[in-house]
Motif scaffolding. Structure first.
Motif, PDB file in Angstrom:
ATOM      1  N   ASN A  68      92.263   4.555  58.988  1.00  6.87           N
ATOM      2  CA  ASN A  68      91.311   4.547  57.879  1.00  6.87           C
ATOM      3  C   ASN A  68      90.536   5.856  57.807  1.00  6.87           C
ATOM      4  O   ASN A  68      90.260   6.374  56.715  1.00  6.87           O
ATOM      5  CB  ASN A  68      90.341   3.374  58.026  1.00  6.87           C
ATOM      6  N   ARG A  69      90.183   6.387  58.956  1.00  2.00           N
ATOM      7  CA  ARG A  69      89.440   7.655  58.975  1.00  2.00           C
ATOM      8  C   ARG A  69      90.306   8.805  58.484  1.00  2.00           C
ATOM      9  O   ARG A  69      89.837   9.683  57.761  1.00  2.00           O
ATOM     10  CB  ARG A  69      88.933   7.923  60.396  1.00  2.00           C
ATOM     11  N   ILE A  70      91.579   8.817  58.904  1.00  3.46           N
ATOM     12  CA  ILE A  70      92.493   9.857  58.414  1.00  3.46           C
ATOM     13  C   ILE A  70      92.626   9.767  56.897  1.00  3.46           C
ATOM     14  O   ILE A  70      92.602  10.775  56.180  1.00  3.46           O
ATOM     15  CB  ILE A  70      93.878   9.724  59.078  1.00  3.46           C
ATOM     16  N   TRP A  71      92.752   8.542  56.405  1.00  3.19           N
ATOM     17  CA  TRP A  71      92.888   8.329  54.962  1.00  3.19           C
ATOM     18  C   TRP A  71      91.677   8.873  54.216  1.00  3.19           C
ATOM     19  O   TRP A  71      91.807   9.505  53.167  1.00  3.19           O
ATOM     20  CB  TRP A  71      93.074   6.838  54.687  1.00  3.19           C
ATOM     21  N   LEU A  72      90.477   8.639  54.754  1.00  3.00           N
ATOM     22  CA  LEU A  72      89.258   9.119  54.110  1.00  3.00           C
ATOM     23  C   LEU A  72      89.218  10.648  54.067  1.00  3.00           C
ATOM     24  O   LEU A  72      88.837  11.240  53.060  1.00  3.00           O
ATOM     25  CB  LEU A  72      88.023   8.581  54.845  1.00  3.00           C
ATOM     26  N   PRO A  99      88.280  15.189  47.846  1.00  5.15           N
ATOM     27  CA  PRO A  99      88.804  16.011  46.739  1.00  5.15           C
ATOM     28  C   PRO A  99      89.156  17.438  47.153  1.00  5.15           C
ATOM     29  O   PRO A  99      90.176  17.986  46.718  1.00  5.15           O
ATOM     30  CB  PRO A  99      87.664  15.993  45.721  1.00  5.15           C
ATOM     31  N   GLU A 100      88.326  18.042  47.998  1.00  4.89           N
ATOM     32  CA  GLU A 100      88.600  19.412  48.411  1.00  4.89           C
ATOM     33  C   GLU A 100      89.852  19.472  49.285  1.00  4.89           C
ATOM     34  O   GLU A 100      90.679  20.380  49.145  1.00  4.89           O
ATOM     35  CB  GLU A 100      87.406  19.982  49.186  1.00  4.89           C
ATOM     36  N   VAL A 101      90.002  18.501  50.170  1.00  4.90           N
ATOM     37  CA  VAL A 101      91.195  18.455  51.020  1.00  4.90           C
ATOM     38  C   VAL A 101      92.439  18.222  50.172  1.00  4.90           C
ATOM     39  O   VAL A 101      93.483  18.837  50.396  1.00  4.90           O
ATOM     40  CB  VAL A 101      91.067  17.349  52.089  1.00  4.90           C
ATOM     41  N   GLU A 144      93.474  21.520  48.565  1.00  5.91           N
ATOM     42  CA  GLU A 144      94.114  22.432  49.510  1.00  5.91           C
ATOM     43  C   GLU A 144      95.486  21.918  49.936  1.00  5.91           C
ATOM     44  O   GLU A 144      96.401  22.697  50.172  1.00  5.91           O
ATOM     45  CB  GLU A 144      93.225  22.621  50.737  1.00  5.91           C
ATOM     46  N   THR A 145      95.621  20.598  50.021  1.00  2.68           N
ATOM     47  CA  THR A 145      96.914  20.020  50.392  1.00  2.68           C
ATOM     48  C   THR A 145      97.958  20.275  49.320  1.00  2.68           C
ATOM     49  O   THR A 145      99.139  20.529  49.627  1.00  2.68           O
ATOM     50  CB  THR A 145      96.774  18.510  50.642  1.00  2.68           C
ATOM     51  N   LEU A 146      97.550  20.210  48.062  1.00  2.00           N
ATOM     52  CA  LEU A 146      98.485  20.525  46.970  1.00  2.00           C
ATOM     53  C   LEU A 146      98.991  21.956  47.086  1.00  2.00           C
ATOM     54  O   LEU A 146     100.180  22.222  46.901  1.00  2.00           O
ATOM     55  CB  LEU A 146      97.796  20.305  45.617  1.00  2.00           C
TER      56      LEU A 146
END
Length: 209
Positions: free
Chosen positions: A120-124, A129-131, A134-136
């Motif tokens: 759950n923490r990883i999902w959060l 939005p910023e992550v 950057e992931t895109l």
């Protein structure tokens, strides 16, 4: 200094840079999972990695970029591994083995309260939005690099053939889909078997179950 000595020093410097980059990326994710995304500063990350804030800024412009770097670096290693695997092996088998090898060390399940809480923490973190932004960007760079690796392995041309780009896009989509499935699954979900199944389905042309 001989050419060999110079090359060795260049190689050592590059390896140390990669190690520092990885340490900063891992520290960012670890602290974010422990404390929450909004409770971690760049200063905290630099201290955890035993470097200065200036060093952090030399590698990343933000915490989000540091998190996304883990994914990008992993995808680059997948491309390198794919090129290193024997060409006598079928493409999708080689892809599956290269991908699973990179995810095996971090494979975990949601079994038990602690495992589910971590998921759950990883999902959060990944849904900040910023992550996500950057992931895109990391995904786009990873797809280009992976397409080049596929082109080298298959003898195709990444600049004129659709095939290597299509394979790279499919690999990225499979990894993203399996990752999200594992993070949101209510019960235990191991990435290795799910990734293997995903690539077998892609190799078979995605037949209806």
């Amino acid at each position: 200094m001989t050419t060999g000595e110079h090359d060795g020093q260049v190689g050592l410097r590059e390896r140390k840079k990669r190690e520092t980059r990885a340490a900063l990326s891992q520290a960012t994710l670890r602290l974010s999972l422990e404390r929450g995304w909004g409770n971690v500063s760049v200063e905290d990350i630099a201290a955890a990695a035993n470097v200065s804030v200036r060093t952090f800024r030399n590698y990343f412009s933000s915490k989000a970029e540091a998190v996304a770097a883990t994914h990008l670096d992993r995808m680059l290693r997948i491309g390198d591994a794919l090129c290193a695997r024997p060409r006598s092996k079928p493409l999708w088998e080689a892809v599956a083995n290269a991908v699973i090898a990179q995810f095996a060390a971090g494979d975990s399940t949601a079994d038990g309260p602690s495992g589910r809480q971590r998921m759950n923490r990883i999902w959060l973190v990944l849904n900040d939005p910023e992550v996500q932004g950057e992931t895109l960007k990391a995904n786009a760079a990873a797809q280009v690099a992976l397409a080049e690796a596929v082109a080298r392995r298959t003898g195709t041309d990444v600049s004129s053939d659709v095939y290597p780009k299509l394979v790279a896009a499919a690999v990225g989509a499979a990894i993203t889909t399996v990752t999200e499935h594992c993070l949101r699954a209510e019960g235990p979900a191991e990435m290795g078997p799910l990734l293997r199944d995903a690539f077998e389905q892609l190799a078979a042309g995605l037949p209806i179950p």
